[in-house]
Design an enzyme around this catalytic site. Structure first.
Site, PDB file in Angstrom:
ATOM      1  CG  HIS A 126       0.439  -0.406   5.694  1.00  0.00           C
ATOM      2  ND1 HIS A 126       0.675  -1.250   6.755  1.00  0.00           N
ATOM      3  CD2 HIS A 126       1.158   0.716   5.942  1.00  0.00           C
ATOM      4  CE1 HIS A 126       1.507  -0.650   7.602  1.00  0.00           C
ATOM      5  NE2 HIS A 126       1.819   0.546   7.125  1.00  0.00           N
ATOM      6  CD  GLU A 127       1.373   4.285   4.058  1.00  0.00           C
ATOM      7  OE1 GLU A 127       1.013   5.120   4.900  1.00  0.00           O
ATOM      8  OE2 GLU A 127       2.428   3.637   4.170  1.00  0.00           O
ATOM      9  CD  GLU A 189       4.036   1.049  10.478  1.00  0.00           C
ATOM     10  OE1 GLU A 189       3.571   0.402   9.527  1.00  0.00           O
ATOM     11  OE2 GLU A 189       4.137   2.282  10.453  1.00  0.00           O
TER      12      GLU A 189
HETATM   13 ZN   LIG Z   1       2.856   2.058   8.095  1.00  0.00          ZN
END
Ligand SMILES: [Zn+2]
Length: 256
Positions: A126-127, A189
């Site tokens: 995710h990062e 996100e």
């Molecule tokens: Zn994030």
């Protein structure tokens, strides 16, 4: 003579870098700086954060984070990034972050929630997704536009006013000093989740573990204080549902 030279150069710099496309989702982005400029700022901010934090000396945890991180980086297919994965020793901080150019850090407080390598793989992927999709540069560009407005920015640049120069400096300054604290948008996100779940699958980690991580985090927050990761990464049923909807696509890349 000089002012006739500066304007076209500045404009061409802006136009050259203004448009980018996010990987996986293919979303068009407005980014006013080059990837190299972004990476230089990311490195600077990374070194600053690490100098202020306690870097973990736990060889077992370091080995696991490096191993999983490098497997994710290997499938990220971004050779010009110098990927780095650092563990910060802070058991009371359940968080992780990525800076432009591929600089990633996890706090030891998130490890009880990631639980195993697959959970960690999702957080790191995710990062990595944030870095790959240049969300930092996008946010810096937004800051610039907020300060001046599109119209004001164009006029200020055309007149190469001190305000334009100051806004550009300020935009960079904002990004490097609060870049980590300022949360990404909900859209960024979701995009990082989308990129992340595909990357973890490609790296050989079961994508079905991604929503499990958020479920553990939500359970943790109902038992007491909210983990930091949740304050910048709002997890709710909607996010988990979106993540689950991506599993069939991610499974195409997953081979045990
Ligand atoms: Zn994030």
């Amino acid at each position: 003579m000089r002012r006739y030279y500066v304007l076209p150069v500045m404009l061409s710099i802006f136009l050259l870098h203004a448009c980018a496309t996010a990987p996986v989702t293919g979303r068009s982005q407005l980014i006013l700086m080059s990837e190299q400029e972004e990476a230089a700022l990311g490195l600077q901010a990374y070194q600053q954060v690490l100098s202020e934090q306690k870097v973990s000396k736990d060889s077992q945890v370091n080995a696991m984070v490096k191993k999983v991180g490098l497997r994710i980086a290997a499938v990220a297919d971004k050779r010009d990034y110098n990927w780095e994965f650092t563990v910060i020793d802070a058991d009371d901080t359940a968080n992780a972050f990525a800076l432009p150019g591929g600089k990633v850090a996890v706090y030891t407080g998130i490890l009880p929630y990631t639980k195993d390598e697959a959970g960690l793989a999702f957080v790191l992927a995710h990062e990595v997704g944030h870095a790959l999709a240049r969300h930092g540069g996008e946010r810096m560009s937004e800051q610039l536009l907020i300060q001046l407005g599109q119209q004001g920015l164009n006029i200020a640049i055309a007149n190469k006013s001190p305000e334009a120069i100051q806004a550009i400096n300020l935009g960079y300054g904002i990004a490097s000093s609060v870049g980590i604290v300022l949360p990404f948008s909900r859209m960024q996100e979701y995009e990082a989740d989308n990129i992340g779940i595909i990357l973890m699958a490609k790296a050989g980690y079961d994508p079905r573990e991604a929503p499990e991580f958020f479920e553990r985090m939500m359970k943790g927050s109902s038992h007491g204080s909210t983990p930091e990761f949740l304050s910048t990464h709002p997890a709710d049923e909607n996010r988990i549902r979106r993540l689950k909807a991506l599993i069939p696509e991610a499974m195409k890349y997953y081979h045990e």
